[in-house]
Design an enzyme around this catalytic site. Sequence first.
Site, PDB file in Angstrom:
ATOM      1  N   CYS A   1       0.858  -1.186   0.000  1.00 11.20           N
ATOM      2  CA  CYS A   1       0.000   0.000   0.000  1.00 11.20           C
ATOM      3  C   CYS A   1       0.894   1.236   0.000  1.00 11.20           C
ATOM      4  O   CYS A   1       2.074   1.144  -0.376  1.00 11.20           O
ATOM      5  CB  CYS A   1      -0.991  -0.008   1.160  1.00 11.20           C
ATOM      6  SG  CYS A   1      -0.245   0.003   2.803  1.00 11.20           S
TER       7      CYS A   1
ATOM      8  N   ASN B   1       2.243   1.455   4.341  1.00  8.32           N
ATOM      9  CA  ASN B   1       2.534   0.162   5.014  1.00  8.32           C
ATOM     10  C   ASN B   1       2.225   0.222   6.512  1.00  8.32           C
ATOM     11  O   ASN B   1       2.894  -0.427   7.315  1.00  8.32           O
ATOM     12  CB  ASN B   1       3.985  -0.301   4.766  1.00  8.32           C
ATOM     13  CG  ASN B   1       4.261  -1.749   5.185  1.00  8.32           C
ATOM     14  OD1 ASN B   1       5.384  -2.084   5.559  1.00  8.32           O
ATOM     15  ND2 ASN B   1       3.270  -2.610   5.139  1.00  8.32           N
TER      16      ASN B   1
ATOM     17  N   CYS C   1      -1.512   0.905   7.365  1.00 11.63           N
ATOM     18  CA  CYS C   1      -2.964   0.677   7.505  1.00 11.63           C
ATOM     19  C   CYS C   1      -3.432  -0.579   6.772  1.00 11.63           C
ATOM     20  O   CYS C   1      -3.821  -1.559   7.393  1.00 11.63           O
ATOM     21  CB  CYS C   1      -3.754   1.889   7.007  1.00 11.63           C
ATOM     22  SG  CYS C   1      -3.486   3.381   7.984  1.00 11.63           S
ATOM     23  N   ARG C   2      -3.404  -0.559   5.421  1.00 11.88           N
ATOM     24  CA  ARG C   2      -4.028  -1.645   4.657  1.00 11.88           C
ATOM     25  C   ARG C   2      -3.146  -2.871   4.503  1.00 11.88           C
ATOM     26  O   ARG C   2      -3.574  -3.998   4.817  1.00 11.88           O
ATOM     27  CB  ARG C   2      -4.439  -1.127   3.261  1.00 11.88           C
ATOM     28  CG  ARG C   2      -5.567  -0.118   3.298  1.00 11.88           C
ATOM     29  CD  ARG C   2      -5.709   0.621   1.982  1.00 11.88           C
ATOM     30  NE  ARG C   2      -4.564   1.512   1.754  1.00 11.88           N
ATOM     31  CZ  ARG C   2      -4.374   2.241   0.668  1.00 11.88           C
ATOM     32  NH1 ARG C   2      -5.252   2.172  -0.318  1.00 11.88           N
ATOM     33  NH2 ARG C   2      -3.331   3.033   0.559  1.00 11.88           N
ATOM     34  N   SER C   3      -1.916  -2.692   4.000  1.00 12.91           N
ATOM     35  CA  SER C   3      -1.103  -3.892   3.713  1.00 12.91           C
ATOM     36  C   SER C   3      -0.713  -4.694   4.962  1.00 12.91           C
ATOM     37  O   SER C   3      -0.613  -5.920   4.868  1.00 12.91           O
ATOM     38  CB  SER C   3       0.115  -3.552   2.847  1.00 12.91           C
ATOM     39  OG  SER C   3       0.961  -2.613   3.462  1.00 12.91           O
TER      40      SER C   3
ATOM     41  N   ASP D   1      -8.195   4.010   0.954  1.00 12.42           N
ATOM     42  CA  ASP D   1      -7.195   4.359   1.970  1.00 12.42           C
ATOM     43  C   ASP D   1      -7.934   4.854   3.219  1.00 12.42           C
ATOM     44  O   ASP D   1      -8.610   5.880   3.167  1.00 12.42           O
ATOM     45  CB  ASP D   1      -6.297   5.459   1.396  1.00 12.42           C
ATOM     46  CG  ASP D   1      -5.172   5.814   2.344  1.00 12.42           C
ATOM     47  OD1 ASP D   1      -5.222   5.396   3.515  1.00 12.42           O
ATOM     48  OD2 ASP D   1      -4.251   6.515   1.908  1.00 12.42           O
TER      49      ASP D   1
HETATM   50  P1  4NP Z   1      -1.807   2.846   4.048  1.00 10.18           P
HETATM   51  O1  4NP Z   1      -2.421   4.210   4.620  1.00 10.18           O
HETATM   52  O2  4NP Z   1      -1.252   3.138   2.682  1.00 10.18           O
HETATM   53  O3  4NP Z   1      -2.971   1.916   3.987  1.00 10.18           O
HETATM   54  O4  4NP Z   1      -0.740   2.407   5.036  1.00 10.18           O
HETATM   55  C1  4NP Z   1      -1.663   5.393   4.709  1.00 10.18           C
HETATM   56  C2  4NP Z   1      -0.795   5.573   5.756  1.00 10.18           C
HETATM   57  C3  4NP Z   1      -0.072   6.750   5.865  1.00 10.18           C
HETATM   58  C4  4NP Z   1      -0.226   7.738   4.904  1.00 10.18           C
HETATM   59  C5  4NP Z   1      -1.086   7.535   3.845  1.00 10.18           C
HETATM   60  C6  4NP Z   1      -1.806   6.354   3.743  1.00 10.18           C
HETATM   61  N1  4NP Z   1       0.496   8.946   5.033  1.00 10.18           N
HETATM   62  O5  4NP Z   1       0.253   9.865   4.223  1.00 10.18           O
HETATM   63  O6  4NP Z   1       1.346   9.081   5.942  1.00 10.18           O
END
Ligand code: 4NP
Length: 152
Positions: free
Chosen positions: A7, A10, A12-14, A123
């Site tokens: 994702c 790294n 939240c989703r993955s 997201d």
């Molecule tokens: P992820 O979510 O891609 O599912 O881990 C996010 C986590 C952090 C950020 C964006 C999306 N960020 O902008 O820091």
Amino acid sequence: MKVLMVCLGNICRSPLAEGILKKKIAERGLSWEIASAGTGNWHIGEPPDPRSQAVAARHGLDISRQRAMQIKPEHLKHYDLILAMDQSNYNNLVNMAQTEEDRAKIRLILDFCYPGENRSVPDPYWDDNGFEQVYTMLEQACEQIVEELVPR
Ligand code: 4NP
């Protein structure tokens, strides 16, 4: 089988996808290599977002010991299957791939449930209420991965 979930951050989703698939594979007595990575570098070394840890815990899954890493071209060589959470992650991965062989390993994870529809896992970073829905989507996708890829 070596599977990498990818994702943006790294956190939240993955990490959820990694934890869910690891549990399903372990339950079947298999030893696949399953990991996750982000295309971004902001959260390297951090544990999963507390909201992802909480939704995982509600479903009996402990992802607290995972640590975020950033995707590198070598990962595209090492893993057999690279699963992008959304279209943006997918595009970044395809651009990073150096060979046609590596490019062919990259898929959208929701393709396993909705082939050809190019669906993305939203997201949830800016939406506290999005985590349960993300968990459900990833649970269904990982179940389908097991259906298709684990020999009976
Ligand atoms: P992820 O979510 O891609 O599912 O881990 C996010 C986590 C952090 C950020 C964006 C999306 N960020 O902008 O820091």
